[in-house]
Design an enzyme around this catalytic site. Structure first.
Site, PDB file in Angstrom:
ATOM      1  N   GLU A 159      -1.122   1.813   9.641  1.00  0.00           N
ATOM      2  CA  GLU A 159      -1.528   0.602   9.037  1.00  0.00           C
ATOM      3  C   GLU A 159      -1.865  -0.576  10.572  1.00  0.00           C
ATOM      4  O   GLU A 159      -2.566  -0.857  10.608  1.00  0.00           O
ATOM      5  CB  GLU A 159      -1.421   0.004   7.828  1.00  0.00           C
ATOM      6  N   ASP A 191      -5.825  10.495  -2.747  1.00  0.00           N
ATOM      7  CA  ASP A 191      -4.646  10.909  -4.104  1.00  0.00           C
ATOM      8  C   ASP A 191      -4.679   9.333  -4.840  1.00  0.00           C
ATOM      9  O   ASP A 191      -4.224   9.125  -5.793  1.00  0.00           O
ATOM     10  CB  ASP A 191      -3.431  11.183  -3.580  1.00  0.00           C
TER      11      ASP A 191
HETATM   12  C1  UGA Z   1       1.480   6.318   2.571  1.00  0.00           C
HETATM   13  C2  UGA Z   1      -0.026   5.409   3.239  1.00  0.00           C
HETATM   14  O1  UGA Z   1      -0.433   5.311   2.185  1.00  0.00           O
HETATM   15  C3  UGA Z   1      -0.459   6.324   3.916  1.00  0.00           C
HETATM   16  O2  UGA Z   1      -1.838   5.791   3.895  1.00  0.00           O
HETATM   17  C4  UGA Z   1      -0.326   6.813   4.888  1.00  0.00           C
HETATM   18  O3  UGA Z   1      -0.508   8.060   5.411  1.00  0.00           O
HETATM   19  C5  UGA Z   1       1.378   7.507   4.209  1.00  0.00           C
HETATM   20  O4  UGA Z   1       2.008   6.928   3.399  1.00  0.00           O
HETATM   21  C6  UGA Z   1       1.890   7.748   5.547  1.00  0.00           C
HETATM   22  O5  UGA Z   1       2.575   6.425   6.487  1.00  0.00           O
HETATM   23  O6  UGA Z   1       2.042   9.108   5.805  1.00  0.00           O
HETATM   24  P1  UGA Z   1       1.429   8.812   0.987  1.00  0.00           P
HETATM   25  O7  UGA Z   1       0.789   8.929  -0.383  1.00  0.00           O
HETATM   26  O8  UGA Z   1       2.816   8.652   0.579  1.00  0.00           O
HETATM   27  O9  UGA Z   1       0.930   7.678   1.540  1.00  0.00           O
HETATM   28  O10 UGA Z   1       0.972   9.867   1.711  1.00  0.00           O
HETATM   29  P2  UGA Z   1      -0.121  11.076   0.848  1.00  0.00           P
HETATM   30  O11 UGA Z   1      -0.986  10.556   0.066  1.00  0.00           O
HETATM   31  O12 UGA Z   1       1.129  12.783   1.064  1.00  0.00           O
HETATM   32  O13 UGA Z   1      -1.144  11.303   2.485  1.00  0.00           O
HETATM   33  C7  UGA Z   1      -1.913  10.136   3.097  1.00  0.00           C
HETATM   34  C8  UGA Z   1      -3.536  10.913   2.590  1.00  0.00           C
HETATM   35  O14 UGA Z   1      -2.740  11.639   4.617  1.00  0.00           O
HETATM   36  C9  UGA Z   1      -3.671  11.423   2.084  1.00  0.00           C
HETATM   37  O15 UGA Z   1      -5.235  11.130   2.038  1.00  0.00           O
HETATM   38  C10 UGA Z   1      -3.450  12.855   2.075  1.00  0.00           C
HETATM   39  O16 UGA Z   1      -4.409  14.198   1.863  1.00  0.00           O
HETATM   40  C11 UGA Z   1      -3.240  13.391   3.720  1.00  0.00           C
HETATM   41  N1  UGA Z   1      -2.734  14.257   3.960  1.00  0.00           N
HETATM   42  C12 UGA Z   1      -1.287  14.583   4.334  1.00  0.00           C
HETATM   43  C13 UGA Z   1      -2.970  15.228   5.791  1.00  0.00           C
HETATM   44  O17 UGA Z   1      -3.692  15.344   5.457  1.00  0.00           O
HETATM   45  N2  UGA Z   1      -1.732  15.572   5.678  1.00  0.00           N
HETATM   46  C14 UGA Z   1      -0.160  16.121   5.156  1.00  0.00           C
HETATM   47  O18 UGA Z   1      -0.039  16.913   6.145  1.00  0.00           O
HETATM   48  C15 UGA Z   1      -0.230  14.943   4.726  1.00  0.00           C
HETATM   49 MN    MN Z   2      -1.348   9.236  -1.169  1.00  0.00          MN
END
Ligand code: UGA
Ligand code: MN
Length: 316
Positions: free
Chosen positions: A255, A172
């Site tokens: 990270e 995203d």
């Molecule tokens: C932020 C950080 O940018 C992420 O790199 C980090 O993993 C996350 O917080 C965290 O600490 O949990 P954020 O925008 O809050 O990211 O989270 P998402 O964009 O919803 O998820 C990060 C990535 O994991 C995305 O590529 C998403 O597709 C993936 N994801 C999310 C999954 O594979 N499974 C899930 O249940 C949710």
């Molecule tokens: Mn995100």
């Protein structure tokens, strides 16, 4: 370059031929035809030899140089926005050469809709699955999002990659393609600013007199490396010298945990990209969540295009 040579050689042979026409006037027709042919063949041969030489000396065009490979690890998961996010990211990556896109879904099985989307985009990819362990899925607290996906990506690299650079690109976020060309040549770890992170509006290493002196981020949380996932890259060789390096299932500390697991790593060895961290080339954009599409009324819309479109909707 090539055009210039064509012109000058052409002019040269033209003058030659012209000069000989005057002489040929006093000769018999047969002789003059012979002479013409000889000159023609000779000129052609000289031209061909010169052209071959020119080609052999020409440096490779920029696109022909084999650059170190980039491995882009993208966690993804099933939701209404999924195909839109992958499409946008995919077409960004399409501007980057020698890249393998490792798309890893938090799921038990692959989704053909994702496969079709990746095929249509046309970036070289591997599509794999790596489900989040059940115990984290059940929790009411923050989940370690994308962690099993990224660790699966690391496992793939340990098995298949020998050189180049890895980068964790969430599906995203927003990426300026120049960051990919900059990270390609790093020796160990590189960092740079990420926009739209916390109340500071940006998460960035702090650089003073060319040195990394700290980190700027709205949430430090006791982290050694308070950086965003989009703000660092790691060389494959370096990763492979750290066989135990991986990402912890620790929300907020993914990270930090991963970068710590790369120890020993001196701060002075961290390369600072994006104009020594004076520029912003990546952003932690977030997409508005969409409600799952309502069910299609199959009786009412029987034999219409809506039956086809409905199959393209990702429902959780
Ligand atoms: C932020 C950080 O940018 C992420 O790199 C980090 O993993 C996350 O917080 C965290 O600490 O949990 P954020 O925008 O809050 O990211 O989270 P998402 O964009 O919803 O998820 C990060 C990535 O994991 C995305 O590529 C998403 O597709 C993936 N994801 C999310 C999954 O594979 N499974 C899930 O249940 C949710
Ligand atoms: Mn995100």
């Amino acid at each position: 370059m090539k055009g210039g040579n064509y012109t000058s050689l052409g002019t040269y042979s033209g003058i030659n031929a012209g000069g000989n026409v005057a002489v040929a006037g006093k000769m018999s027709l047969g002789k003059s035809i012979k002479m013409y042919l000889t000159i023609f063949i000779l000129t052609t041969c000289i031209y061909m030899a010169l052209y071959q030489y020119h080609i052999s000396r020409e440096p490779f065009a920029a696109s022909e140089v084999v650059k170190p490979p980039l491995y882009i690890i993208t966690p993804t998961y099933r939701r209404p926005e999924q195909l839109a996010e992958l499409t946008r990211l995919g077409y960004t990556l399409k501007h980057v050469v020698n890249l393998l896109w490792l798309v890893i879904e938090d799921a038990n099985k692959t989704n053909p809709l994702v496969g079709h989307t990746l095929d249509r985009i046309g970036v070289p990819y591997e599509y794999m699955v790596a489900p989040m362990p059940e115990k984290y899925k059940q929790t009411k607290k923050a989940k370690p999002r994308g962690v099993s996906n990224r660790n699966r990506g690391l496992e793939y690299l340990r098995e298949h990659a020998t050189e180049g650079v890895l980068y964790f690109a969430d599906d995203d976020n927003t990426y300026d393609i120049s960051i990919f060309e900059q990270m390609r040549y790093i020796s160990k770890v590189a960092m740079w600013p990420v926009g739209l992170v916390t109340k500071t509006g940006v998460s960035s290493p702090i650089i003073q007199a060319g040195k990394l002196v700290g980190y700027y981020d709205g949430w430090i949380g006791g982290r050694k490396y308070p950086v965003d996932m989009a703000g660092f890259a790691v060389s494959v060789k370096f990763l492979k010298e750290r066989p135990n390096a991986q990402m912890p299932f620790k929300p907020g500390y993914e990270e930090d945990g991963f970068l710590r697991s790369l120890a020993p790593l001196d701060d002075a060895e961290i390369e600072l990209l994006a104009d020594e961290c004076r520029d912003i080339l990546t952003w932690h954009t977030q997409t508005k969540k969409n409600a799952p599409a309502q069910a299609l009324n199959r009786t009412r819309y029987k034999n219409t295009n809506l039956e086809h479109i409905d199959r393209l909707l990702v429902r959780p």
